[in-house]
Design an enzyme around this catalytic site. Structure first.
Site, PDB file in Angstrom:
ATOM      1  N   HIS A 307       0.859  -1.187   0.000  1.00 39.45           N
ATOM      2  CA  HIS A 307       0.000   0.000   0.000  1.00 39.45           C
ATOM      3  C   HIS A 307       0.894   1.235   0.000  1.00 39.45           C
ATOM      4  O   HIS A 307       1.945   1.241   0.636  1.00 39.45           O
ATOM      5  CB  HIS A 307      -0.896   0.009   1.242  1.00 39.45           C
ATOM      6  CG  HIS A 307      -2.059   0.933   1.119  1.00 39.45           C
ATOM      7  ND1 HIS A 307      -1.966   2.288   1.344  1.00 39.45           N
ATOM      8  CD2 HIS A 307      -3.330   0.684   0.758  1.00 39.45           C
ATOM      9  CE1 HIS A 307      -3.147   2.835   1.156  1.00 39.45           C
ATOM     10  NE2 HIS A 307      -4.003   1.906   0.795  1.00 39.45           N
ATOM     11  N   ASP A 365      -7.953  -5.211  -0.071  1.00 40.29           N
ATOM     12  CA  ASP A 365      -8.429  -6.079  -1.161  1.00 40.29           C
ATOM     13  C   ASP A 365      -8.077  -7.535  -0.967  1.00 40.29           C
ATOM     14  O   ASP A 365      -8.538  -8.389  -1.727  1.00 40.29           O
ATOM     15  CB  ASP A 365      -7.847  -5.576  -2.488  1.00 40.29           C
ATOM     16  CG  ASP A 365      -8.413  -4.222  -2.854  1.00 40.29           C
ATOM     17  OD1 ASP A 365      -7.626  -3.282  -3.064  1.00 40.29           O
ATOM     18  OD2 ASP A 365      -9.652  -4.091  -2.861  1.00 40.29           O
TER      19      ASP A 365
HETATM   20  C1  SDX Z   1      -6.219   0.040  -2.863  1.00 37.93           C
HETATM   21  O1  SDX Z   1      -4.357   4.539  -2.029  1.00 37.93           O
HETATM   22  C2  SDX Z   1      -5.348   3.936  -1.399  1.00 37.93           C
HETATM   23  O2  SDX Z   1      -5.760   4.338  -0.333  1.00 37.93           O
HETATM   24  C3  SDX Z   1      -5.955   2.751  -2.126  1.00 37.93           C
HETATM   25  C4  SDX Z   1      -6.975   1.916  -1.349  1.00 37.93           C
HETATM   26  C5  SDX Z   1      -8.241   2.682  -1.106  1.00 37.93           C
HETATM   27  O3  SDX Z   1      -8.963   2.317  -0.174  1.00 37.93           O
HETATM   28  O4  SDX Z   1      -8.551   3.587  -1.942  1.00 37.93           O
HETATM   29  O5  SDX Z   1      -6.408   1.513  -0.115  1.00 37.93           O
HETATM   30  C6  SDX Z   1      -7.376   0.673  -2.150  1.00 37.93           C
HETATM   31  O6  SDX Z   1      -5.997   0.381  -4.006  1.00 37.93           O
HETATM   32  C7  SDX Z   1      -5.329  -0.925  -2.145  1.00 37.93           C
HETATM   33  C8  SDX Z   1      -4.131  -1.413  -3.017  1.00 37.93           C
HETATM   34  C9  SDX Z   1      -4.632  -2.526  -3.958  1.00 37.93           C
HETATM   35  N1  SDX Z   1      -3.548  -2.895  -4.927  1.00 37.93           N
HETATM   36  C10 SDX Z   1      -2.927  -4.091  -4.849  1.00 37.93           C
HETATM   37  O7  SDX Z   1      -3.095  -4.906  -3.950  1.00 37.93           O
HETATM   38  C11 SDX Z   1      -1.978  -4.368  -6.024  1.00 37.93           C
HETATM   39  C12 SDX Z   1      -0.643  -4.934  -5.487  1.00 37.93           C
HETATM   40  N2  SDX Z   1       0.054  -3.839  -4.749  1.00 37.93           N
HETATM   41  C13 SDX Z   1       0.961  -3.039  -5.474  1.00 37.93           C
HETATM   42  O8  SDX Z   1       0.854  -2.940  -6.837  1.00 37.93           O
HETATM   43  C14 SDX Z   1       1.508  -1.839  -4.698  1.00 37.93           C
HETATM   44  O9  SDX Z   1       1.808  -2.267  -3.438  1.00 37.93           O
HETATM   45  C15 SDX Z   1       0.631  -0.609  -4.621  1.00 37.93           C
HETATM   46  C16 SDX Z   1       0.201  -0.158  -5.963  1.00 37.93           C
HETATM   47  C17 SDX Z   1      -0.565  -0.844  -3.760  1.00 37.93           C
HETATM   48  C18 SDX Z   1       1.483   0.487  -3.966  1.00 37.93           C
HETATM   49  O10 SDX Z   1       2.469   0.812  -4.862  1.00 37.93           O
HETATM   50  P1  SDX Z   1       3.624   1.877  -4.473  1.00 37.93           P
HETATM   51  O11 SDX Z   1       3.277   2.631  -3.257  1.00 37.93           O
HETATM   52  O12 SDX Z   1       3.933   2.637  -5.712  1.00 37.93           O
HETATM   53  O13 SDX Z   1       4.774   0.958  -4.040  1.00 37.93           O
HETATM   54  P2  SDX Z   1       5.933   0.508  -4.987  1.00 37.93           P
HETATM   55  O14 SDX Z   1       5.349  -0.049  -6.236  1.00 37.93           O
HETATM   56  O15 SDX Z   1       6.913   1.625  -5.080  1.00 37.93           O
HETATM   57  O16 SDX Z   1       6.551  -0.703  -4.147  1.00 37.93           O
HETATM   58  C19 SDX Z   1       7.651  -0.509  -3.286  1.00 37.93           C
HETATM   59  C20 SDX Z   1       8.445  -1.814  -3.401  1.00 37.93           C
HETATM   60  C21 SDX Z   1       8.845  -2.144  -4.844  1.00 37.93           C
HETATM   61  O17 SDX Z   1       9.997  -2.952  -4.785  1.00 37.93           O
HETATM   62  P3  SDX Z   1      11.474  -2.219  -4.947  1.00 37.93           P
HETATM   63  O18 SDX Z   1      11.427  -1.462  -6.264  1.00 37.93           O
HETATM   64  O19 SDX Z   1      11.612  -1.309  -3.749  1.00 37.93           O
HETATM   65  O20 SDX Z   1      12.445  -3.378  -4.961  1.00 37.93           O
HETATM   66  O21 SDX Z   1       7.625  -2.918  -2.990  1.00 37.93           O
HETATM   67  C22 SDX Z   1       7.404  -3.795  -4.097  1.00 37.93           C
HETATM   68  C23 SDX Z   1       7.729  -3.024  -5.343  1.00 37.93           C
HETATM   69  O22 SDX Z   1       8.154  -3.899  -6.391  1.00 37.93           O
HETATM   70  N3  SDX Z   1       5.995  -4.193  -4.056  1.00 37.93           N
HETATM   71  C24 SDX Z   1       5.559  -5.420  -4.280  1.00 37.93           C
HETATM   72  C25 SDX Z   1       4.168  -5.356  -4.078  1.00 37.93           C
HETATM   73  N4  SDX Z   1       3.819  -4.103  -3.770  1.00 37.93           N
HETATM   74  C26 SDX Z   1       4.957  -3.381  -3.756  1.00 37.93           C
HETATM   75  N5  SDX Z   1       6.191  -6.562  -4.606  1.00 37.93           N
HETATM   76  C27 SDX Z   1       5.410  -7.658  -4.756  1.00 37.93           C
HETATM   77  N6  SDX Z   1       4.070  -7.697  -4.580  1.00 37.93           N
HETATM   78  C28 SDX Z   1       3.421  -6.548  -4.241  1.00 37.93           C
HETATM   79  N7  SDX Z   1       2.114  -6.565  -4.080  1.00 37.93           N
END
Ligand code: SDX
Length: 430
Positions: A307, A365
């Site tokens: 998140h 989710d």
């Molecule tokens: C919702 O914003 C809100 O409030 C949203 C929400 C709401 O109520 O409105 O809470 C609802 O959208 C919840 C999120 C649902 N999405 C998912 O579950 C999809 C999977 N999660 C990711 O795609 C990700 O965690 C996000 C999109 C939720 C957050 O992305 P960020 O903040 O841009 O984080 P990032 O991509 O920069 O990740 C930081 C690191 C990265 O690795 P490094 O580059 O540091 O090595 O963490 C890794 C990412 O690759 N990472 C994951 C991951 N989420 C982040 N690696 C594997 N699996 C994951 N799910």
């Protein structure tokens, strides 16, 4: 006296003083609008990781401590003691309603649940296998062509009527999306039912036989809708605010929010979690998929994990996980392999250094789809469920923004890194 930050160019010694705006809770914010006016430079923050796009009094999140409050009330208390329409009133009006205020609000919402009869033709324009989110975007966007009488966004009464219409009609439109995909007759709302009961009636009843919504399902939906109602300046809410800042009508703004919510990185994740769990299939495959989630060369991500704000448990996920146990015990005699798989996946991930180091926890989710499935809601309707609930937050933020006398069109700038000026070259000279 507010703190002042002085920004200094170490090369030239040039500097600017920036005011620090204190919050009632959470991080303070540096007012940087003078930066461009006085120094001709911009702040660069792709993804708005460190940017407050607006001032709001609706919802507060503390990502480090897993705190979520609607108008100051902790989500845990609202989840335990309130119901969705009371939370809707709270988010829109800022205070919990009295008994009279709540019954008047419920009465208004109930009497806006029908959609114009000719709107029902819109559904037939979609192929039977259209994704319900695509239908929602189209039908909600069309609402302004049916409700011309309350589109003056600067008239508080018009804003209130549009808000009521939006909240009331989302379940009717959502259920109609499902009925169209199932080639079943679209059901009319029954005003003797409460908000969640009416939705279940419109989803699952048919003209052929009586249908009584299950109270367990009604209670589960009420709780899920409360948990999904608002979440500060998330992507879809920011989309609604940006669309609304141009003066677009509220229905078009909500349609833009639905479009943004659909993305798998946002609200589309609840559908993607179930697809992922079905692909993993068995606990014996968990290690393989955890390895894929950690592999930078593999686009696979653990859906429902991570998140932008929460660097601890999403308090909503904690509540929903507990609810899974209760609902599945009642509806599925506790036997649900998908839930068992999700619990094991969470357990393995939370012990893995990759997830620990990045503070990746289950989000709202991760478990919600397991309950929706137990309520016989199809997987491609999961994000529609999210949209029904989040309409309240979108409407609350839209209203807060439009009512702000300082409100102006949102128009971010950019860091241009394209070609410098150059002259046109005729095609025979290229
Ligand atoms: C919702 O914003 C809100 O409030 C949203 C929400 C709401 O109520 O409105 O809470 C609802 O959208 C919840 C999120 C649902 N999405 C998912 O579950 C999809 C999977 N999660 C990711 O795609 C990700 O965690 C996000 C999109 C939720 C957050 O992305 P960020 O903040 O841009 O984080 P990032 O991509 O920069 O990740 C930081 C690191 C990265 O690795 P490094 O580059 O540091 O090595 O963490 C890794 C990412 O690759 N990472 C994951 C991951 N989420 C982040 N690696 C594997 N699996 C994951 N799910």
């Amino acid at each position: 006296m507010a703190d002042i930050f002085t920004l200094t160019n170490k090369t030239t010694g040039d500097s600017i003083d920036l005011n620090l705006r204190e919050a009632t809770a959470g991080p303070a914010a540096l007012e940087i609008s003078a930066l461009y006016k006085e120094k001709g430079i911009l702040a660069f923050d792709p993804g708005f990781v460190s940017t407050a796009s607006c001032e709001s009094a609706i919802t507060y999140i503390d990502g480090d401590h897993g705190i979520l409050r609607y108008r100051g009330y902790p989500i845990e208390q609202l989840a335990e003691k309130s119901n969705f329409l009371e939370v809707a009133y709270l988010l829109i009006h800022g205070e919990l309603p009295s008994t009279e205020e709540l019954s008047a609000f419920e009465e208004i919402i109930v009497h806006h649940t029908m959609i114009k009869e000719t709107m029902r033709n819109l559904f037939d324009g979609f192929h039977y296998n259209a994704h319900p989110m695509s239908v929602m975007i189209g039908v909600v966007g069309s609402l302004s062509s049916f409700y011309h009488d309350s589109l003056d966004i600067h008239d508080p009464r018009h804003r209130e009527i549009s808000a009521h219409r939006m909240i009331a009609k989302m379940p009717t439109i959502a259920a109609a999306c499902y009925k169209h995909s199932a080639s079943e007759p679209i059901m009319y709302p029954q005003n003797n039912l409460d908000y969640c009961g009416n939705f279940l009636h419109m989803m699952f009843s048919t003209p052929c036989e009586p249908y009584v919504p299950d109270q367990i399902a009604i209670d589960a939906l009420n709780l899920l809708f409360i948990l999904h109602a608002d979440h500060e300046q998330n992507a879809s809410t920011s989309t609604v605010r940006l669309a609304g800042s141009s003066g677009a009508n509220p229905f078009a703004c909500i349609a833009s929010g639905i479009a943004s919510l659909w993305g798998p990185a946002h609200g589309g994740a609840n559908e993607a979690v179930l697809t992922m769990l079905e692909e993993i299939g068995d606990v014996s495959n968990i290690d393989k998929y955890i390895a894929r989630a950690k592999d930078k060369n593999d686009p696979f991500r653990l859906m429902g994990f991570g998140h932008r704000v929460y660097r601890n448990f999403d308090p909503r996920a904690t509540i929903i996980r507990k609810m899974c146990h209760e609902v599945l015990d009642k509806l599925a005699d506790g036997n649900n392999p998908m839930f068992e798989l999700a619990l094991k996946l969470e357990e393995v991930a939370l012990k893995d250094e990759y997830f620990i180091q990045r503070k990746l926890y289950p989000n709202v989710d991760f478990y919600s789809g397991i309950i929706y499935r137990a309520l016989n809601i199809p997987t491609d309707m999961f994000t529609v469920m999210f949209a029904i609930a989040r309409t309240v937050g979108w409407v609350a933020h839209w209203s807060e923004m439009i009512a702000d006398p300082q409100q102006r069109i949102s128009r971010p700038r950019q860091l241009y890194t394209g070609a410098r000026e150059r002259n046109y070259v005729p095609i025979d000279k290229r």
